[in-house]
Design an enzyme around this catalytic site. Sequence first.
Site, PDB file in Angstrom:
ATOM      1  N   SER A  87      -4.190  -4.823   5.803  1.00  0.00           N
ATOM      2  CA  SER A  87      -3.478  -5.785   6.656  1.00  0.00           C
ATOM      3  C   SER A  87      -2.000  -5.440   6.751  1.00  0.00           C
ATOM      4  CB  SER A  87      -3.616  -7.203   6.108  1.00  0.00           C
ATOM      5  OG  SER A  87      -4.963  -7.613   6.112  1.00  0.00           O
ATOM      6  N   ASN A 129     -15.214  -4.092  12.297  1.00  0.00           N
ATOM      7  CA  ASN A 129     -15.744  -4.688  11.069  1.00  0.00           C
ATOM      8  C   ASN A 129     -16.865  -5.689  11.331  1.00  0.00           C
ATOM      9  OD1 ASN A 129     -13.132  -5.788  12.105  1.00  0.00           O
ATOM     10  ND2 ASN A 129     -13.697  -7.518  10.815  1.00  0.00           N
ATOM     11  N   GLN A 150     -12.194   0.033   8.274  1.00  0.00           N
ATOM     12  CA  GLN A 150     -13.647   0.156   8.091  1.00  0.00           C
ATOM     13  C   GLN A 150     -14.087   1.617   8.180  1.00  0.00           C
ATOM     14  OE1 GLN A 150     -16.186  -1.836   7.193  1.00  0.00           O
ATOM     15  NE2 GLN A 150     -14.798  -3.573   7.042  1.00  0.00           N
ATOM     16  N   ALA A 197      -7.875   0.521   0.446  1.00  0.00           N
ATOM     17  CA  ALA A 197      -8.716   1.162  -0.576  1.00  0.00           C
ATOM     18  C   ALA A 197      -9.988   0.391  -0.917  1.00  0.00           C
ATOM     19  CB  ALA A 197      -7.902   1.389  -1.850  1.00  0.00           C
ATOM     20  N   THR A 208       8.857  -1.451  -5.548  1.00  0.00           N
ATOM     21  CA  THR A 208       8.433  -0.531  -6.602  1.00  0.00           C
ATOM     22  C   THR A 208       6.960  -0.173  -6.423  1.00  0.00           C
ATOM     23  OG1 THR A 208      10.077  -1.443  -8.094  1.00  0.00           O
ATOM     24  CG2 THR A 208       8.224  -0.260  -9.113  1.00  0.00           C
ATOM     25  N   CYS A 252     -12.996 -13.206   6.695  1.00  0.00           N
ATOM     26  CA  CYS A 252     -11.923 -14.180   6.884  1.00  0.00           C
ATOM     27  C   CYS A 252     -12.418 -15.391   7.653  1.00  0.00           C
ATOM     28  CB  CYS A 252     -10.768 -13.543   7.645  1.00  0.00           C
ATOM     29  SG  CYS A 252     -10.547 -11.806   7.284  1.00  0.00           S
TER      30      CYS A 252
HETATM   31  C1  LIG Z   1     -10.757  -5.328   5.754  1.00  0.00           C
HETATM   32  C2  LIG Z   1     -10.101  -4.951   7.045  1.00  0.00           C
HETATM   33  C3  LIG Z   1      -8.715  -5.127   7.241  1.00  0.00           C
HETATM   34  C4  LIG Z   1      -7.830  -5.743   6.194  1.00  0.00           C
HETATM   35  O1  LIG Z   1      -7.687  -4.918   5.089  1.00  0.00           O
HETATM   36  P1  LIG Z   1      -7.196  -5.562   3.677  1.00  0.00           P
HETATM   37  O2  LIG Z   1      -6.980  -4.373   2.814  1.00  0.00           O
HETATM   38  O3  LIG Z   1      -8.314  -6.439   3.216  1.00  0.00           O
HETATM   39  O4  LIG Z   1      -5.962  -6.317   3.981  1.00  0.00           O
HETATM   40  C5  LIG Z   1      -8.167  -4.727   8.436  1.00  0.00           C
HETATM   41  N1  LIG Z   1      -8.931  -4.195   9.402  1.00  0.00           N
HETATM   42  C6  LIG Z   1     -10.247  -4.007   9.261  1.00  0.00           C
HETATM   43  C7  LIG Z   1     -11.029  -3.377  10.356  1.00  0.00           C
HETATM   44  C8  LIG Z   1     -10.888  -4.394   8.083  1.00  0.00           C
HETATM   45  O5  LIG Z   1     -12.205  -4.222   7.946  1.00  0.00           O
END
Ligand SMILES: *Cc1c(COP(=O)(O)O)cnc(C)c1O
Length: 387
Positions: A74, A156, A184, A205, A242, A330
């Site tokens: 994000s 996703n 994804q 990650a 950091t 979400c």
């Molecule tokens: C999970 C996801 C995110 C968000 O990633 P986070 O590391 O959970 O903040 C953004 N874009 C897509 C397509 C995702 O599947």
Amino acid sequence: MKKSQIYLDYAATTPVDQRVLESMLPFFSELFGNSSSVHYFGQQAENALEQSRETIAGLINCSPEEIIFTSCGSESDNLAIRGVAFSERKRRQANHILISPVEHHAVSHTAMQLANYFDFEVEFLPVDRFGMVNSDDVSKRIRPDTALVSIIYANNEIGTINPISEIGAICQQRGIPFHTDAVQAAAHLKIDVKALNVGLLSMGAHKFYGPKGVGVLFRRKGLNMLPVQTGGGQEFGLRAGTHNIPYIVGMAKAFGYAQDDLIVRNSTLVNFRDHLIGSILEEVPDSQLTGHPTLRLPNHASFVFKGVDGNKLLMCLDVEGFACSSGSACKTGDPHPSEVLLSTGLTKEWALGSLRVTLGAFTSIDDVNQFITVLPDQIAKVRQLYG
Ligand SMILES: *Cc1c(COP(=O)(O)O)cnc(C)c1O
């Protein structure tokens, strides 16, 4: 006795690989230094940081100074969208942002905040019934005042893979910054930023068996971007704070495993996925696959069932020992139909009955078969009880 639980929600998150966890542990204790410090402790942290940067850069075919470490997928999306939009407005009065209606909220809500509070103009591209963007539509809508284009690599919710390389070539030719959310995609598709023709690319990650709370933004050298988080000079002045060395080390390790042997692992997943999709569509009346039938993530099956309350279905499946999702982690508990599903042309009645089943490293064919046995009855139950 508690029934065994079967996890079928790898698109929401994945467990940390044991080898990854072990690689992280020393950096919580004996190797605890701040990578910005000049002394021995700092240098050890700095070495681990730069080694991780080189590993990821090598895997995605860029140079190490094009890798920016962030706190999650994000944040990478936020930094790309906000950082480039503000920079391009200041530099060349560009106010137009072009995105698709199938973006993750980390992209779409960031773009909409720029529209609603900072007077940017956000334009949504059309998508086809599979939720796919057509590169000709991008070409037609790019303007001289387009600040940036952002299109998700693999969705996703519905798994559809977009033609990123084609879209990227168009943006490159027109000199417009192009970002893709590959959060994804990175778990299953080869990520080569040169082949993809992207200027910016986000990853996180925890979608590929790394820890939660760490991500990467690739930014092509020379592409103008304002930092969003200001302070220290870390990450080439583009992201202050950091460094979280254990998580960064873990992410590099996990991404190495993710990008290794992709073809072999994907072929197993595709077999499981297609068996699951075929069986469900055959055995559940009034069911449809969402997303593209073939150009989709190898581990990703997603459906809509007419007249089914998707959240109730998730609860029933949970009781039966299956962990699935309605589409996006979400959105659980949200009674509004998904914008992604509506953009593919589904009616509200269909879109409310969505189910996402995503497979991963610990999924067996037995898990898939058990799921296929249980799902039709659960759908019939939800239809009867709440229909
Ligand atoms: C999970 C996801 C995110 C968000 O990633 P986070 O590391 O959970 O903040 C953004 N874009 C897509 C397509 C995702 O599947």
